[in-house]
Design a protein around this motif. Sequence first.
Motif, PDB file in Angstrom:
ATOM      1  N   TYR A 203       0.847  -1.192   0.000  1.00 56.91           N
ATOM      2  CA  TYR A 203       0.000   0.000   0.000  1.00 56.91           C
ATOM      3  C   TYR A 203       0.884   1.245   0.000  1.00 56.91           C
ATOM      4  O   TYR A 203       1.746   1.431   0.871  1.00 56.91           O
ATOM      5  CB  TYR A 203      -0.920   0.010   1.225  1.00 56.91           C
ATOM      6  CG  TYR A 203      -1.744   1.267   1.362  1.00 56.91           C
ATOM      7  CD1 TYR A 203      -2.751   1.567   0.449  1.00 56.91           C
ATOM      8  CD2 TYR A 203      -1.507   2.161   2.403  1.00 56.91           C
ATOM      9  CE1 TYR A 203      -3.502   2.724   0.572  1.00 56.91           C
ATOM     10  CE2 TYR A 203      -2.257   3.319   2.539  1.00 56.91           C
ATOM     11  CZ  TYR A 203      -3.254   3.597   1.608  1.00 56.91           C
ATOM     12  OH  TYR A 203      -3.997   4.748   1.737  1.00 56.91           O
TER      13      TYR A 203
ATOM     14  N   ASN B 209      -1.966   7.099  -1.796  1.00 57.53           N
ATOM     15  CA  ASN B 209      -3.180   6.346  -1.483  1.00 57.53           C
ATOM     16  C   ASN B 209      -3.585   5.392  -2.620  1.00 57.53           C
ATOM     17  O   ASN B 209      -4.709   5.433  -3.122  1.00 57.53           O
ATOM     18  CB  ASN B 209      -4.334   7.310  -1.173  1.00 57.53           C
ATOM     19  CG  ASN B 209      -5.513   6.600  -0.520  1.00 57.53           C
ATOM     20  OD1 ASN B 209      -5.325   5.593   0.164  1.00 57.53           O
ATOM     21  ND2 ASN B 209      -6.703   7.104  -0.749  1.00 57.53           N
ATOM     22  N   ARG B 210      -2.666   4.528  -3.009  1.00 57.72           N
ATOM     23  CA  ARG B 210      -2.966   3.533  -4.038  1.00 57.72           C
ATOM     24  C   ARG B 210      -2.329   2.198  -3.647  1.00 57.72           C
ATOM     25  O   ARG B 210      -1.513   2.125  -2.714  1.00 57.72           O
ATOM     26  CB  ARG B 210      -2.450   3.981  -5.403  1.00 57.72           C
ATOM     27  CG  ARG B 210      -0.962   4.125  -5.500  1.00 57.72           C
ATOM     28  CD  ARG B 210      -0.501   4.709  -6.831  1.00 57.72           C
ATOM     29  NE  ARG B 210       0.958   4.782  -6.906  1.00 57.72           N
ATOM     30  CZ  ARG B 210       1.725   3.800  -7.377  1.00 57.72           C
ATOM     31  NH1 ARG B 210       1.171   2.670  -7.835  1.00 57.72           N
ATOM     32  NH2 ARG B 210       3.040   3.929  -7.404  1.00 57.72           N
TER      33      ARG B 210
ATOM     34  N   SER C 167       1.445  -3.022 -10.568  1.00 63.29           N
ATOM     35  CA  SER C 167       1.170  -1.905 -11.468  1.00 63.29           C
ATOM     36  C   SER C 167       2.115  -1.905 -12.665  1.00 63.29           C
ATOM     37  O   SER C 167       3.339  -1.926 -12.517  1.00 63.29           O
ATOM     38  CB  SER C 167       1.310  -0.589 -10.681  1.00 63.29           C
ATOM     39  OG  SER C 167       1.107   0.520 -11.528  1.00 63.29           O
TER      40      SER C 167
END
Length: 777
Positions: free
Chosen positions: A620, A625-626, A652
């Motif tokens: 995290y 905040n992703r 990602s």
Amino acid sequence: MLVCYAVLHAVSPPIRAQGAGPLTAPTAAPAATPAATKGAAGSGSPVPLKLAPQLELRPRSSEAPVTTFGRANRMTSRQTPEGTVTALAGSAELRRPGTLLRADVIRYNQTTSEVEAVGDVTVDQGGTRIAGPSLKLQMDTDQGVFESPRYELPASGGRGKADRIEMKGPRRFLLSNATFSTCRPDNEDWRIEARRIDIDQNDASGTARTATLVFQDTSVLRLPVLFFPVGDERKSGVLTPSLSVTSRTGPEVTVPYYFNLAPNYDLTVSPRLSARRGLQLSGDYRYLFRPMFGELRADYTPDDRVAGRSRYLYNSTNAISNLNGWSGGWNVKGVSDDLYFVDYSRTLVDASERSLPRDVFLSRDFGQWNFLGRATRYQNILEARLAPPYERLPQFQLSTYRTDVRGFDMGLVNDVTWFSRPLTGSPEGMRSVFNPSVAYPLLGPAGFVTPKVSLHASSYRLDANPAGDRSISRTVPTFSLDSGVVMERESEWRGRAAVQTLEPRLFYVYTPYRNQDRIPVFDSAANDFNFAQLFTENSFTGNDRIADSNQLTAALVTRHIDASNGVERLRLAVAERFYFDTQRVTIPGQRSRTDSRSDLLLAASSELGGGHSFDSGIQYAISDNRVPRVSATWRYWPGDRRLLNAGVRYQSREYAQWGTSWQWPISARWSSLGKINYSFLQERNDPVTGLLRDVKPGLVEGLLGMEYAEDCWAARFVVQRFVTAEGRNTTAFFFQIDLRGLGRLGADPFGILVRNIPGYRIPDNQPPPSSRFYGYE
């Protein structure tokens, strides 16, 4: 010598009958009574009786006389010119070591050891049971003739019938107009019918001549000769042919031949005929020679009809252990062309290979020092040609690690490697590394503190370096302090007594900055960000980059441990790294870190009971905040051919996949098998250029199959589709008939099922082993 006793059926209590003629007194004794336990000398003292923990099997000496025991309701004995003949009638029984004969009437010649038996004849011999109406047997040589018998072979679970069985010696039989099957007599779904079957239990082999395989009362295969096992010993011969279909090769048939060359090495040769590609020859040689073992595999297609040329694959692996103190091995693999795996691979793992190793290494311990020598090259195919890995030609390493030297742990690594790369413009040359370290562990009953200092000194002597000097040196010190506490308390987990732990840990690292921009990158890369990497001094792998660090890692782990068996039922973990300086050392093409804290790592795993378990991890990013990475798997495995896996993997711009796999019964006989691995990634970083590019979501690998199982056979159908290269797919079909105790007909799907369905186990097509005391009576 023949020892006989008669069993008389009468209203009065049984009496011991005297044998007739030269027969000695009966050996059967009445049930034990208190008087029967008195000492033989009449002293009146009891004979001590004790329970044996197991039945002891003591082989009979070959020089010991063979005693034959007989039993019957009636027995007579008379002299004939051929010798003394004893006739046993009514529940007659004749036994000697290794052989038990039962019949209505038995005539035994004590002089020649010849036996004639008629009426409900049964012979148990060496774990084999044969039954029929009549038998002639020479008991000394185990040679004889059985008419219209039925037989059982417990070692293989086989049974059948024949017009005639000739007993050719110990554990050797010739069956005329016979059948063989491992099915129950009341449900004989398959059988072998043959004009002649030779069974040799000494080498666990069966040979059927002029044979027909009958399945569901339909002849499916006729062969002049068919070899089959009657045990688990290896034997040379033709293995079960296999049939398969793939979109790249078309229908193909493989007929392997197994050479049992010796107990420690063997060879399997597999001619394969493909409708599209033509003939391919495959060989697999395995060996175990003290002190080494290995395998050599080769595939050769003389004329690939699609490619218009010959094609091949070879793979040799070997491991050596303690050859005059030396250990080592090699792994050498190669293919004829870049598209070989695209056209011939059977799995996604094979299809994804791009850099094939040619690696040879040797190592030896000299007291507390270890020496390693290695040479590594690669065959690079497809996109690996654009960014091939560096080759080590060669590498020499001398290292040592000593613990508790007056409380200190000390290590030293000396490494000299020559690097080369088959890519124009790449730096090449020699790198030497000197890396000593000293630690002083302070251990307590509930915690530890370990200060450590190390020095990384390296020197480069380059033949070519487009980015800078050809002679470069670097010295980097590192200090670290590792500490942790393990606290525990009594607790409960789902109503069961458990021990709960709480384990905080702090790990500090300081490494000063050294400019390394001019140093080439031979074997360094950014470490994967995970729990293990958080507790290492260097955030890079290899020796070309030593990260400047001033950071503290904090972690907290709690576990629930079953108090009765020590099984870890639950684990929860959280960790984060705090940076006190900005990172300045980087790898070309990667951005330097500027955040003051790392992403937060969370992990949870549990054995929930009832067949449920899960394992998960989340990365995290607090700053924006992703969630840049997540992985989660769940398994339900209650047993009885029930298995269900589900999971998701995401990083990602690298990969994003969800998948599920299962084995689940849908009725008493039918089971479903399958796997789905689907990519939902829409953009990713190009591994060669590093640029972001669009990708198309789609199926990475899919598998669907059905399995039908009876007590003595099973059938499986599997269809698989997987990606072999970008924009290319392969579809394969597998169908197999599994005849328990005989073999498997068709394509082998087990390697695919085991790899694609975690937890799947290959069903055992051999019957359960017979007891060592089968036919003991």
